[in-house]
Scaffold this motif. Structure first.
Motif, short mmCIF file in Angstrom:
data_model
loop_
_atom_site.label_atom_id
_atom_site.label_comp_id
_atom_site.label_asym_id
_atom_site.label_seq_id
_atom_site.Cartn_x
_atom_site.Cartn_y
_atom_site.Cartn_z
N VAL A 48 0.85 -1.15 0.04
CA VAL A 48 -0.12 -0.06 0.06
C VAL A 48 0.94 1.14 0.00
O VAL A 48 2.20 1.15 0.51
N GLY A 49 0.40 2.38 -0.29
CA GLY A 49 1.07 3.49 -0.24
C GLY A 49 2.29 3.56 -1.06
O GLY A 49 2.49 2.99 -2.18
N LEU A 50 3.36 3.99 -0.48
CA LEU A 50 4.99 3.67 -1.20
C LEU A 50 5.48 2.61 -0.79
O LEU A 50 6.63 2.58 -0.58
N GLY A 51 4.82 1.51 -1.08
CA GLY A 51 5.52 0.34 -0.98
C GLY A 51 5.42 -0.38 0.32
O GLY A 51 6.18 -1.20 1.03
N LEU A 54 -12.77 -1.77 -1.68
CA LEU A 54 -13.78 -0.69 -1.76
C LEU A 54 -12.89 0.88 -1.96
O LEU A 54 -13.23 1.56 -2.62
N GLU A 55 -11.75 0.51 -1.07
CA GLU A 55 -11.27 1.89 -0.89
C GLU A 55 -10.35 2.22 -2.08
O GLU A 55 -9.76 3.20 -2.21
N TRP A 56 -9.66 0.81 -2.85
CA TRP A 56 -9.11 1.07 -3.85
C TRP A 56 -9.35 1.87 -5.04
O TRP A 56 -10.55 1.96 -5.42
N GLY A 57 -8.71 2.66 -5.50
CA GLY A 57 -8.93 3.48 -6.45
C GLY A 57 -9.25 3.04 -7.74
O GLY A 57 -8.42 2.06 -8.19
N GLY A 58 -10.23 3.40 -8.54
CA GLY A 58 -10.41 2.87 -10.03
C GLY A 58 -11.81 2.00 -9.88
O GLY A 58 -12.62 2.03 -8.82
N ASN A 59 -12.02 1.30 -10.82
CA ASN A 59 -13.13 0.79 -11.18
C ASN A 59 -12.94 -0.56 -12.16
O ASN A 59 -13.91 -0.72 -13.16
#
Length: 94
Positions: A14-17, A33-38
Motif C-alpha cells: 500500500v502507499g509507497l510500498g 472498496l477503498e482502492w481507486g479505480g473501477n
C-alpha cells in the motif's frame, strides 16, 4: 457482521510500498472498496467478498478472487517474499 478469517493471510503493498496484511473477508472487502479505480478485477473482489459475508461462498473463495485482483494490480506480495526479514521491504523486480 462476522469477520470470516482467511485460512492464510494475504500480504499487499500500500502507499509507497508499505506492506499490509489482509486477514479476513472484511479486511479484503474494505481494501477493495477503498482502492481507486473501477476495474473488473476490483469489482469481482468486492462481489466475492460480499458473497462470502452473506454466506453464499466460502471465505477462501473470496480470498482467491482478492488475490487475483491484487496480482493484476501488482500489489500482491507473493508468499516466497513474506518472511520477517523482508516483510518491510518491497522486492526489486528485474
Amino acid at each position: 457482521m462476522l469477520a470470516k478469517p482467511f485460512g492464510k493471510p494475504i500480504h499487499v503493498f500500500v502507499g509507497l510500498g508499505f506492506p499490509r496484511q489482509i486477514n479476513t473477508v472484511v479486511d479484503a472487502y474494505q481494501f477493495a472498496l477503498e482502492w481507486g479505480g473501477n476495474s473488473p478485477e476490483q469489482r469481482a473482489a468486492v462481489r466475492a467478498c460480499k458473497a462470502a459475508l452473506a454466506g453464499e461462498v466460502e471465505a477462501d473463495t473470496a480470498r482467491g478472487v482478492f488475490i487475483e485482483f491484487a496480482r493484476r494490480k501488482d500489489i500482491l506480495i507473493e508468499d516466497e517474499f513474506v518472511t520477517p526479514a523482508t516483510l518491510g521491504t518491497r522486492p526489486n523486480h528485474v
